[in-house]
Design a protein around this motif. Structure first.
Motif, mmCIF file in Angstrom:
data_model
loop_
_atom_site.group_PDB
_atom_site.id
_atom_site.type_symbol
_atom_site.label_atom_id
_atom_site.label_comp_id
_atom_site.label_asym_id
_atom_site.label_seq_id
_atom_site.Cartn_x
_atom_site.Cartn_y
_atom_site.Cartn_z
ATOM 1 N N ASP A 1 -18.701 -14.482 -3.969
ATOM 2 C CA ASP A 1 -19.804 -15.141 -3.277
ATOM 3 C C ASP A 1 -19.231 -16.176 -2.305
ATOM 4 O O ASP A 1 -18.776 -17.244 -2.705
ATOM 5 N N LEU A 2 -19.265 -15.845 -1.015
ATOM 6 C CA LEU A 2 -18.667 -16.722 -0.005
ATOM 7 C C LEU A 2 -19.590 -17.855 0.414
ATOM 8 O O LEU A 2 -19.196 -18.710 1.211
ATOM 9 N N LYS A 3 -20.815 -17.899 -0.115
ATOM 10 C CA LYS A 3 -21.705 -19.029 0.171
ATOM 11 C C LYS A 3 -21.283 -20.257 -0.618
ATOM 12 O O LYS A 3 -21.611 -21.373 -0.258
ATOM 13 N N ARG A 4 -20.567 -20.007 -1.713
ATOM 14 C CA ARG A 4 -20.060 -21.117 -2.519
ATOM 15 C C ARG A 4 -18.776 -21.646 -1.898
ATOM 16 O O ARG A 4 -18.023 -20.914 -1.280
ATOM 17 N N TYR A 5 -18.531 -22.929 -2.084
ATOM 18 C CA TYR A 5 -17.330 -23.566 -1.553
ATOM 19 C C TYR A 5 -16.103 -22.962 -2.224
ATOM 20 O O TYR A 5 -16.026 -22.884 -3.451
ATOM 21 N N LYS A 6 -15.136 -22.512 -1.422
ATOM 22 C CA LYS A 6 -13.912 -21.877 -1.953
ATOM 23 C C LYS A 6 -13.117 -22.914 -2.738
ATOM 24 O O LYS A 6 -12.729 -23.950 -2.211
ATOM 25 N N GLN A 7 -12.878 -22.610 -3.997
ATOM 26 C CA GLN A 7 -12.211 -23.542 -4.895
ATOM 27 C C GLN A 7 -11.408 -22.741 -5.907
ATOM 28 O O GLN A 7 -11.803 -21.642 -6.285
ATOM 29 N N SER A 8 -10.306 -23.293 -6.360
ATOM 30 C CA SER A 8 -9.511 -22.640 -7.401
ATOM 31 C C SER A 8 -9.345 -23.615 -8.554
ATOM 32 O O SER A 8 -8.878 -24.741 -8.363
ATOM 33 N N TYR A 9 -9.767 -23.186 -9.729
ATOM 34 C CA TYR A 9 -9.715 -24.029 -10.915
ATOM 35 C C TYR A 9 -8.681 -23.498 -11.908
ATOM 36 O O TYR A 9 -8.553 -22.303 -12.094
ATOM 37 N N LYS A 10 -7.991 -24.419 -12.544
ATOM 38 C CA LYS A 10 -7.084 -24.071 -13.638
ATOM 39 C C LYS A 10 -7.805 -24.469 -14.923
ATOM 40 O O LYS A 10 -8.228 -25.618 -15.077
ATOM 41 N N ILE A 11 -7.980 -23.506 -15.834
ATOM 42 C CA ILE A 11 -8.780 -23.719 -17.034
ATOM 43 C C ILE A 11 -7.917 -23.489 -18.275
ATOM 44 O O ILE A 11 -7.137 -22.542 -18.337
ATOM 45 N N ASN A 12 -8.092 -24.341 -19.277
ATOM 46 C CA ASN A 12 -7.427 -24.147 -20.560
ATOM 47 C C ASN A 12 -8.302 -23.210 -21.376
ATOM 48 O O ASN A 12 -9.368 -23.572 -21.834
ATOM 49 N N PHE A 13 -7.838 -21.991 -21.544
ATOM 50 C CA PHE A 13 -8.627 -20.928 -22.190
ATOM 51 C C PHE A 13 -8.058 -20.605 -23.554
ATOM 52 O O PHE A 13 -6.914 -20.335 -23.721
#
Length: 195
Positions: free
Chosen positions: A183-195
């Protein structure tokens, strides 16, 4: 040895637990209630009883795919995985979805899949062609999961390329896998998550 390594990974990402620092309400909700949901879903015990032989990492990923399929309710689920357990979990997460394998994906002549869930692995021999096919047909409501993003230097480089691709929106780095939104309407962001 594997449990020691997983503990070390978890410890290194302790500051990324449960969506800490995520400002977007929709991204936070996805991390909190899909990626890191600890509530035992309705099918977990049944699936575990049906497939007791599954190792902890595969089961952890299977449960994640179950939650993503349950959240997204896709029309099509594509998987390049070889473990049969994935099919059971994905079908339990969304039983209306058509689940197709690698061979069917390669021969598909579909131009666009509005709501699809795609699971591919960086270690697949034909990863580049699979990735091109997925990105070509994925609609803005689709989600792609990329496994083994930290397998080696080449895998890390491929994951960086995926995150930088202009057709990709928000990404989540879970160490064992990466999640990609289109979804390119959302601000492009990259998150690092502790899974």
């Amino acid at each position: 040895m594997q449990s020691l390594r997983s503990f070390f990974v978890w410890l290194m990402r302790i500051h990324c637990c449960r969506g800490f620092g995520i400002q977007s309400p929709s991204d936070y909700a996805f991390v909190r209630y899909v990626v890191n949901e600890h509530y035992p879903y309705y099918s977990y015990s049944d699936l575990k009883a049906l497939m007791p032989h599954v190792d902890w990492k595969t089961r952890k990923l299977c449960c994640l795919y179950f939650r993503i399929a349950n959240f997204l309710q896709p029309d099509v689920i594509f998987g390049s995985f070889c473990a049969q357990a994935y099919y059971g979990y994905l079908h339990a997460g969304c039983n209306k979805a058509l689940i197709i394998g690698r061979m069917e994906m390669q021969t598909m002549s579909v131009d666009h899949i509005v709501k699809g869930l795609f699971v591919i692995s960086v270690s697949d021999a034909d990863f580049t062609s699979l990735l091109a096919k997925v990105i070509g047909v994925a609609g803005e409501s689709s989600i792609m999961v990329v496994e083994d993003i930290y397998a080696d230097k080449e895998a890390k480089a491929r994951w960086r390329e995926i995150k930088a691709d202009e057709r990709v929106g928000v990404t989540f780095d879970l160490y064992y896998a990466g999640i990609v939104f289109f979804d390119l309407k959302r601000y492009k962001q990259s998150y690092k998550i502790n899974f």
